[in-house]
Design a protein around this motif. Structure first.
Motif, PDB file in Angstrom:
ATOM      1  N   ALA A  74      38.793   9.977  -4.904  1.00 27.35           N
ATOM      2  CA  ALA A  74      38.944  11.219  -5.164  1.00 27.35           C
ATOM      3  C   ALA A  74      38.833  12.165  -3.589  1.00 27.35           C
ATOM      4  O   ALA A  74      38.476  11.454  -2.759  1.00 27.35           O
ATOM      5  N   ALA A  75      39.240  13.373  -3.626  1.00 24.37           N
ATOM      6  CA  ALA A  75      39.230  14.055  -2.440  1.00 24.37           C
ATOM      7  C   ALA A  75      37.648  14.062  -1.858  1.00 24.37           C
ATOM      8  O   ALA A  75      36.596  14.163  -2.678  1.00 24.37           O
ATOM      9  N   GLY A  76      37.737  13.752  -0.627  1.00 20.45           N
ATOM     10  CA  GLY A  76      36.613  13.582  -0.134  1.00 20.45           C
ATOM     11  C   GLY A  76      35.941  12.369   0.005  1.00 20.45           C
ATOM     12  O   GLY A  76      34.777  12.057   0.353  1.00 20.45           O
ATOM     13  N   GLY A  77      36.779  11.242  -0.793  1.00 19.10           N
ATOM     14  CA  GLY A  77      36.105  10.163  -1.073  1.00 19.10           C
ATOM     15  C   GLY A  77      36.024   9.279   0.379  1.00 19.10           C
ATOM     16  O   GLY A  77      36.589   9.468   1.363  1.00 19.10           O
ATOM     17  N   LEU A  78      35.085   8.421   0.307  1.00 25.72           N
ATOM     18  CA  LEU A  78      34.863   7.354   1.747  1.00 25.72           C
ATOM     19  C   LEU A  78      35.848   6.517   1.892  1.00 25.72           C
ATOM     20  O   LEU A  78      36.550   5.888   1.221  1.00 25.72           O
ATOM     21  N   VAL A  79      36.055   6.511   3.049  1.00 27.37           N
ATOM     22  CA  VAL A  79      37.462   5.832   3.741  1.00 27.37           C
ATOM     23  C   VAL A  79      37.198   4.299   3.323  1.00 27.37           C
ATOM     24  O   VAL A  79      38.218   3.541   3.335  1.00 27.37           O
ATOM     25  N   TRP A  80      36.006   3.994   3.404  1.00 27.07           N
ATOM     26  CA  TRP A  80      35.557   2.550   3.286  1.00 27.07           C
ATOM     27  C   TRP A  80      36.021   1.742   1.959  1.00 27.07           C
ATOM     28  O   TRP A  80      36.092   0.760   1.800  1.00 27.07           O
ATOM     29  N   PHE A  81      36.239   2.764   0.841  1.00 26.15           N
ATOM     30  CA  PHE A  81      36.663   2.352  -0.488  1.00 26.15           C
ATOM     31  C   PHE A  81      38.364   2.860  -0.576  1.00 26.15           C
ATOM     32  O   PHE A  81      38.479   2.684  -2.013  1.00 26.15           O
TER      33      PHE A  81
ATOM     34  N   GLY B  97      38.391  10.773   6.128  1.00 25.96           N
ATOM     35  CA  GLY B  97      38.437   9.460   6.496  1.00 25.96           C
ATOM     36  C   GLY B  97      38.162   9.189   7.943  1.00 25.96           C
ATOM     37  O   GLY B  97      37.693   8.347   8.326  1.00 25.96           O
ATOM     38  N   LEU B  98      39.096  10.106   8.556  1.00 24.99           N
ATOM     39  CA  LEU B  98      38.890  10.125  10.190  1.00 24.99           C
ATOM     40  C   LEU B  98      37.424  10.210  10.595  1.00 24.99           C
ATOM     41  O   LEU B  98      37.101   9.566  11.392  1.00 24.99           O
ATOM     42  N   VAL B  99      36.772  11.294   9.868  1.00 27.29           N
ATOM     43  CA  VAL B  99      35.621  11.485  10.453  1.00 27.29           C
ATOM     44  C   VAL B  99      34.665  10.133   9.950  1.00 27.29           C
ATOM     45  O   VAL B  99      33.653   9.752  10.871  1.00 27.29           O
ATOM     46  N   ASP B 100      34.689   9.509   8.991  1.00 28.57           N
ATOM     47  CA  ASP B 100      34.035   8.591   8.622  1.00 28.57           C
ATOM     48  C   ASP B 100      34.212   7.458   9.651  1.00 28.57           C
ATOM     49  O   ASP B 100      33.069   6.835  10.206  1.00 28.57           O
ATOM     50  N   LEU B 101      35.300   7.229  10.035  1.00 27.37           N
ATOM     51  CA  LEU B 101      35.637   6.227  11.155  1.00 27.37           C
ATOM     52  C   LEU B 101      35.153   6.572  12.452  1.00 27.37           C
ATOM     53  O   LEU B 101      34.837   5.582  13.243  1.00 27.37           O
ATOM     54  N   MET B 102      35.406   7.621  12.998  1.00 29.88           N
ATOM     55  CA  MET B 102      34.713   7.822  14.127  1.00 29.88           C
ATOM     56  C   MET B 102      33.230   7.903  14.163  1.00 29.88           C
ATOM     57  O   MET B 102      32.873   7.370  15.166  1.00 29.88           O
ATOM     58  N   THR B 103      32.589   8.595  13.142  1.00 28.16           N
ATOM     59  CA  THR B 103      31.156   8.415  13.156  1.00 28.16           C
ATOM     60  C   THR B 103      30.665   6.990  13.330  1.00 28.16           C
ATOM     61  O   THR B 103      29.587   6.737  13.884  1.00 28.16           O
ATOM     62  N   ASP B 104      31.260   6.174  12.403  1.00 27.93           N
ATOM     63  CA  ASP B 104      30.766   4.813  12.343  1.00 27.93           C
ATOM     64  C   ASP B 104      31.251   4.235  13.691  1.00 27.93           C
ATOM     65  O   ASP B 104      30.455   3.212  14.095  1.00 27.93           O
ATOM     66  N   GLN B 105      32.110   4.290  14.552  1.00 30.08           N
ATOM     67  CA  GLN B 105      32.273   3.799  15.755  1.00 30.08           C
ATOM     68  C   GLN B 105      30.915   4.000  16.442  1.00 30.08           C
ATOM     69  O   GLN B 105      30.711   3.346  17.261  1.00 30.08           O
ATOM     70  N   VAL B 106      30.611   5.348  16.601  1.00 27.18           N
ATOM     71  CA  VAL B 106      29.476   5.547  17.220  1.00 27.18           C
ATOM     72  C   VAL B 106      28.198   5.048  16.935  1.00 27.18           C
ATOM     73  O   VAL B 106      27.303   4.578  17.582  1.00 27.18           O
ATOM     74  N   TYR B 107      27.982   5.018  15.533  1.00 28.03           N
ATOM     75  CA  TYR B 107      27.000   4.235  15.070  1.00 28.03           C
ATOM     76  C   TYR B 107      26.798   2.899  15.692  1.00 28.03           C
ATOM     77  O   TYR B 107      25.675   2.307  15.879  1.00 28.03           O
ATOM     78  N   GLY B 108      27.905   2.291  15.894  1.00 26.32           N
ATOM     79  CA  GLY B 108      28.212   1.038  16.509  1.00 26.32           C
ATOM     80  C   GLY B 108      27.437   0.718  17.852  1.00 26.32           C
ATOM     81  O   GLY B 108      27.200  -0.267  18.175  1.00 26.32           O
ATOM     82  N   ARG B 109      27.416   1.758  18.441  1.00 26.32           N
ATOM     83  CA  ARG B 109      26.434   1.862  19.915  1.00 26.32           C
ATOM     84  C   ARG B 109      25.020   1.906  19.660  1.00 26.32           C
ATOM     85  O   ARG B 109      24.284   1.877  20.767  1.00 26.32           O
TER      86      ARG B 109
END
Length: 249
Positions: free
Chosen positions: A9-16, A75-87
């Protein structure tokens, strides 16, 4: 409708997202897009980017080509933020306090390198693989304390709240300084000097004026990120049962 045809759905998480992103090409892949987006956000003081600017950085004619890999701007925001969480890291096996101290300090390092992360982290649920690993590690270190699940998560959120709140303050200050052209502390002090003179002359705020005119007021800074973190950990320690205290330093 088969699973490979479902769309979030609109705004859905990119992970799914389904279907999965297309195979990488020489020019585009999910990893290349996210890396370019992080670099672009780092280059912008407020950290705000557009898909068009990102496409230009990647040498792609149309931003629509990017959506095949990230699904949407969310989805891009999901991916960007999770990359920083990895630090951000949680020391293991040393006790709850070193674990949360490490979480706080590496989190602060991450937001200073990527100030936009503090804003985007509030915009999307932390459900990516790096964020989940972070929460899992922190909660595991708190498990021996015998606290209920809500309180343990409260410990983690208290430290992350300090990280992200401090990061937002940093982001807003840097944005302000860039907007008005006052990059250095000396520039800012010079700009407010006429107002401080008027405030001092009025005599209505002697304690504030006394603080502002004290040359030692920031030597060292009394409320550094690290000092406030220790105050928070001291407060959390009052909730720890004596029998489950474990390593605390």
């Amino acid at each position: 409708m088969t699973s490979s045809e479902r769309r979030p759905a609109a705004g859905g998480l990119v992970w799914f997202d389904e279907p999965a992103p297309p195979r990488a090409t020489e020019q585009l892949s999910r990893e290349r897009i996210v890396a370019a987006a992080v670099e672009l956000a780092d280059d912008q003081v407020p950290g705000e980017i557009t898909m068009r600017a990102l496409a230009a950085r990647l040498g792609v004619r149309s931003p629509m080509a990017l959506y095949r890999y990230v699904g949407s701007k969310d989805g891009l925001v999901d991916l960007m933020t999770d990359q920083v969480y990895g630090r951000i890291t949680v020391p293991r096996g040393e006790g709850w306090r070193p674990a949360l101290r490490g979480l706080g300090r590496t989190g602060w390092d991450a937001v200073r390198q990527h100030p936009w992360f503090a804003r985007l982290a509030f915009a999307r649920p932390p459900m990516g693989p790096n964020a989940l690993r972070l929460y899992e590690a922190a909660l595991a270190e708190l498990a021996p304390l015998g606290l209920d699940a809500t309180t343990r998560m409260g410990f983690v959120k208290t430290v992350l709240g300090h990280v992200l709140g401090s990061g937002l303050a940093l982001l807003e200050e840097e944005t302000m300084r860039a907007r008005v052209g006052l990059p250095e502390d000396s520039d800012l002090e010079a700009a407010v000097a006429p107002y401080m003179e008027r405030i001092a002359a009025a005599g209505e705020h002697p304690h504030f004026v006394g603080w502002a005119s004290d040359p030692q007021r920031l030597a060292p800074e009394p409320q550094s990120f690290e000092q406030v973190l220790e105050w928070l950990l001291d407060g959390l320690a009052t909730l720890v049962p004596e029998a489950g205290g474990g390593a605390s330093d």
